[in-house]
Scaffold this motif. Structure first.
Motif, PDB file in Angstrom:
ATOM      1  N   SER A  81       0.183  11.264  -7.360  1.00  0.00           N
ATOM      2  CA  SER A  81       0.793  12.588  -7.430  1.00  0.00           C
ATOM      3  C   SER A  81      -0.159  13.701  -7.041  1.00  0.00           C
ATOM      4  N   GLU A  82      -1.415  13.380  -6.712  1.00  0.00           N
ATOM      5  CA  GLU A  82      -2.383  14.425  -6.386  1.00  0.00           C
ATOM      6  C   GLU A  82      -2.434  14.750  -4.908  1.00  0.00           C
ATOM      7  N   LEU A  83      -1.750  14.000  -4.075  1.00  0.00           N
ATOM      8  CA  LEU A  83      -1.947  14.113  -2.631  1.00  0.00           C
ATOM      9  C   LEU A  83      -0.619  14.404  -1.946  1.00  0.00           C
ATOM     10  N   PHE A  84      -0.647  15.296  -0.968  1.00  0.00           N
ATOM     11  CA  PHE A  84       0.566  15.687  -0.289  1.00  0.00           C
ATOM     12  C   PHE A  84       0.357  15.702   1.211  1.00  0.00           C
ATOM     13  N   HIS A  85       1.452  15.446   1.916  1.00  0.00           N
ATOM     14  CA  HIS A  85       1.476  15.484   3.364  1.00  0.00           C
ATOM     15  C   HIS A  85       1.961  16.849   3.799  1.00  0.00           C
ATOM     16  N   GLU A  86       1.751  17.171   5.056  1.00  0.00           N
ATOM     17  CA  GLU A  86       2.168  18.497   5.502  1.00  0.00           C
ATOM     18  C   GLU A  86       3.655  18.550   5.803  1.00  0.00           C
TER      19      GLU A  86
ATOM     20  N   THR B 229       8.902  22.912 -10.392  1.00  0.00           N
ATOM     21  CA  THR B 229       8.760  24.151 -11.151  1.00  0.00           C
ATOM     22  C   THR B 229       8.649  23.888 -12.645  1.00  0.00           C
ATOM     23  N   PHE B 230       9.361  22.858 -13.116  1.00  0.00           N
ATOM     24  CA  PHE B 230       9.413  22.574 -14.553  1.00  0.00           C
ATOM     25  C   PHE B 230       8.021  22.308 -15.130  1.00  0.00           C
ATOM     26  N   ILE B 231       7.145  21.659 -14.355  1.00  0.00           N
ATOM     27  CA  ILE B 231       5.823  21.306 -14.881  1.00  0.00           C
ATOM     28  C   ILE B 231       4.727  22.217 -14.344  1.00  0.00           C
TER      29      ILE B 231
ATOM     30  N   ILE C 181       7.079   4.102 -16.120  1.00  0.00           N
ATOM     31  CA  ILE C 181       8.313   4.561 -15.491  1.00  0.00           C
ATOM     32  C   ILE C 181       8.169   6.012 -15.093  1.00  0.00           C
ATOM     33  N   ARG C 182       8.549   6.301 -13.867  1.00  0.00           N
ATOM     34  CA  ARG C 182       8.456   7.664 -13.353  1.00  0.00           C
ATOM     35  C   ARG C 182       9.769   8.403 -13.556  1.00  0.00           C
ATOM     36  N   ASN C 183       9.685   9.633 -14.011  1.00  0.00           N
ATOM     37  CA  ASN C 183      10.862  10.490 -14.135  1.00  0.00           C
ATOM     38  C   ASN C 183      11.152  11.088 -12.767  1.00  0.00           C
ATOM     39  N   ARG C 184      12.166  10.574 -12.077  1.00  0.00           N
ATOM     40  CA  ARG C 184      12.470  11.001 -10.711  1.00  0.00           C
ATOM     41  C   ARG C 184      13.284  12.288 -10.642  1.00  0.00           C
ATOM     42  N   TYR C 185      13.640  12.836 -11.778  1.00  0.00           N
ATOM     43  CA  TYR C 185      14.537  13.988 -11.772  1.00  0.00           C
ATOM     44  C   TYR C 185      13.857  15.271 -12.232  1.00  0.00           C
TER      45      TYR C 185
ATOM     46  N   ASP D 140       0.005  17.159 -20.059  1.00  0.00           N
ATOM     47  CA  ASP D 140       1.426  17.468 -20.182  1.00  0.00           C
ATOM     48  C   ASP D 140       2.184  17.129 -18.899  1.00  0.00           C
ATOM     49  N   LYS D 141       1.545  17.334 -17.750  1.00  0.00           N
ATOM     50  CA  LYS D 141       2.187  16.986 -16.490  1.00  0.00           C
ATOM     51  C   LYS D 141       2.426  15.474 -16.394  1.00  0.00           C
ATOM     52  N   VAL D 142       1.407  14.711 -16.743  1.00  0.00           N
ATOM     53  CA  VAL D 142       1.541  13.258 -16.700  1.00  0.00           C
ATOM     54  C   VAL D 142       2.590  12.787 -17.708  1.00  0.00           C
ATOM     55  N   ARG D 143       2.590  13.388 -18.889  1.00  0.00           N
ATOM     56  CA  ARG D 143       3.572  13.022 -19.921  1.00  0.00           C
ATOM     57  C   ARG D 143       4.995  13.300 -19.438  1.00  0.00           C
ATOM     58  N   ALA D 144       5.158  14.407 -18.684  1.00  0.00           N
ATOM     59  CA  ALA D 144       6.482  14.755 -18.184  1.00  0.00           C
ATOM     60  C   ALA D 144       6.923  13.843 -17.041  1.00  0.00           C
ATOM     61  N   LYS D 145       5.964  13.397 -16.212  1.00  0.00           N
ATOM     62  CA  LYS D 145       6.304  12.633 -15.011  1.00  0.00           C
ATOM     63  C   LYS D 145       6.361  11.134 -15.234  1.00  0.00           C
ATOM     64  N   TYR D 146       5.575  10.621 -16.210  1.00  0.00           N
ATOM     65  CA  TYR D 146       5.494   9.177 -16.417  1.00  0.00           C
ATOM     66  C   TYR D 146       5.694   8.819 -17.882  1.00  0.00           C
ATOM     67  N   THR D 147       6.415   7.727 -18.102  1.00  0.00           N
ATOM     68  CA  THR D 147       6.609   7.219 -19.460  1.00  0.00           C
ATOM     69  C   THR D 147       6.071   5.798 -19.541  1.00  0.00           C
TER      70      THR D 147
END
Length: 530
Positions: free
Chosen positions: A2-7, A355-357, A347-351, A364-371
């Motif tokens: 989740s730390e890396l993004f494409h253009e 903005t929410f995080i 498990i990743r929260n895909r929804y 907290d970001k990891v807690r929100a995105k992964y269970t």
């Protein structure tokens, strides 16, 4: 990861006149390219979720080419969840040709004016055009300085896309601009970096081009009257093209549609091919095939490479767990070769929306995105498989969650990639050395068991192992010298990339730890420029 993004990603559709109608067109209507372009963009949404847009051509309306774009996902920008609004939008922008773009920014702001395609209005139809751009110009600052040296010139945005728009405009404004292939050839002599382009003008002319180094992928296909192109093959396959109809555009080549006729031709001689290996191990959709190499098969081979170097004792309490979602193929392959279960203990929260995080701390970001699932993880020796580690902040928080919430007994991190030691100047969101995890431990030296153990301790893992560099070419199935692996060996394939790396090294040595500037944001007044 989740730390890396494409253009970004690009797409194009054209219904050629005087050709057999294609059954892939919506209800056989060649005017509905707007529907097809939104569909293509949805299938390459993995390449950018910040903004999306399209430009269509229609000779029957006043706005010969017209652009719809905004900040948001493809679903939001094209109102895919609102049927009436979507149908009205598609009707407004119908026409026989269209280009599209999805964006994640490595430079520039998060606002609508930076969304692509960029459209340039002009009273002369040959100079009225729109284009989308995938990549990053490594010599951005040099080109910027050249433009601003003219007192009457001005740049309104901090992005290399605007630079490219001005350069295209200059070529089209020449007394005898020549063919579109000639324009691309002239541009290639001034551009350094990754630059795949889709272009459409008010005459209905289109080109789809791939830069001479071939850093980013670009695929195309034909079916009767229908031509389509996209950053990834999966988008074309999902449109209905057969696998043998889908091809990768060679580096330095372009597809030009002019006066209703399609031509594929080389516009610049490739001096060196340098396909970004990250496309296969992380960025691309697992269903895609890029430059004749299956993304899934590459990731499967990476898992085999991980299994071959495993040294942790395997017992009945050992399991393999992938970090969702792109590490799953490598994790499954590794587990199969070790004869241990591969389980989805994370498990990743895909929804959850971006903005929410936003603004939350890392835990907290990891807690929100992964269970983490204690039912799977409790008292287990976990081999946690990840694509790569860039900055380590997410991985550190993730391991903490696996042990605390998942109650895993041990967490051994296995990375399906060598250590990232160099920035990217070709379209991946990592541009400084000091933001990277590995260099502070390696200090320019080789990876040793002692270094790996120090790195494991820093992120809270029981052990950490990377793949060696030679694993990459074996897994991808292409020669080592045809891959861009600059982020793992600091061998940059272009001149401006090499200059930027030297700037990055100097910055890392002088950085006090709080400099937010990216390497390619170096001041125009700096004596050392890209």
């Amino acid at each position: 990861m989740s730390e890396l993004f494409h253009e970004c990603g690009i797409a194009a559709v054209y219904h050629l006149p005087n050709s057999d109608p294609s059954p892939l067109a919506p209800m056989g209507d060649p005017g509905k390219t707007s529907q097809l372009i939104s569909r293509l963009l949805l299938d390459i949404q993995n390449r950018g979720q910040l903004a999306a847009g399209m430009t269509t051509f229609n000779p029957a309306r006043n706005q010969l080419i017209d652009t719809h774009k905004d900040v948001g996902t493809v679903t939001e920008v094209f109102q895919l969840n609102h049927q009436n609004a979507f149908n009205n939008l598609m009707k407004k922008y119908q026409g026989p040709a269209a280009i599209g773009h999805v964006r994640y920014a490595t430079c520039g702001k998060d606002e609508r004016s930076y969304a692509q395609p960029f459209e340039r209005h002009h009273i002369q139809k040959s100079k009225w055009f729109s284009f989308g751009f995938n990549g990053q110009l490594a010599n951005y600052q040099e080109l910027c300085q050249e433009i601003l040296a003219e007192s009457d010139f001005h740049l309104a945005r901090e992005t290399d896309t605007e630079i490219l728009m001005h350069l295209i405009s200059q070529e089209l404004s020449k007394e005898n601009p020549g063919e579109l292939f000639d324009i691309l050839g002239n541009l290639s002599q001034r551009l350094d970096g990754a630059y795949n382009i889709v272009f459409l003008d008010a005459l209905g002319n289109m080109f789809v081009s791939r830069d001479p180094v071939g850093i980013r992928p670009l695929c195309y296909a034909f079916d009767g009257s229908l031509f389509a192109a996209a950053s990834e093959s999966v988008a074309l396959a999902n449109m209905g093209f057969d696998a043998d109809e889908i091809h990768s555009l060679p580096p330095g080549s372009a597809i030009v549609i002019q006066d209703g006729k399609l031509t594929i031709r080389e516009y610049a001689k490739p001096m060196q091919k340098a396909h970004c290996f990250f496309e296969w191990i992380y960025f691309a959709n697992v269903c895609s095939t890029l430059d004749d190499q299956s993304v899934y098969i590459v990731r499967k081979r990476l898992g085999e490479e991980l299994a071959q170097q495993e040294t942790v004792p395997i017992d009945k309490d050992t399991i393999v767990v992938p970090v969702p979602d792109t590490a799953k193929a490598a994790a499954d392959s590794m587990a199969f070769n070790l004869s241990v279960p591969s389980l989805e203990g994370l498990i990743r929260n895909r929804y959850i929306g971006r903005t929410f995080i936003e603004g939350a701390n890392r835990q907290d970001k990891v807690r929100a995105k992964y269970t983490p699932l204690p039912e799977v993880l409790e008292d287990k020796r976990v081999l946690l498989v990840e694509d790569t580690i860039v900055r380590s902040t997410t991985m550190k928080a993730l391991i903490s969650q696996l042990k605390e919430r998942g109650r895993a007994r041990e967490v051994h991190v296995r990375v399906a990639c060598p250590p990232i030691i160099g920035p990217c100047f070709y379209g991946i969101d990592m541009s400084t050395i000091n933001e990277l995890f590995a260099p502070r431990f390696l200090q320019g030296g080789e990876m040793t068991p002692e270094v790996e153990q120090a790195m494991a301790k820093a992120i809270g893992a029981d052990s950490l192992k990377y793949l060696p560099k030679e694993s990459i070419a074996r897994a991808v199935g292409l020669p080592d010298n045809s891959l861009c692996q600059a982020c793992i060996d600091t061998t940059y394939p272009t001149e401006a990339g090499r200059k930027l790396y030297q700037i990055a090294v100097e910055n890392s040595q002088n950085d006090n730890g709080d400099d937010p500037h990216r390497t390619y944001d170096v001041s125009l007044t700096s004596p050392v420029r890209s």
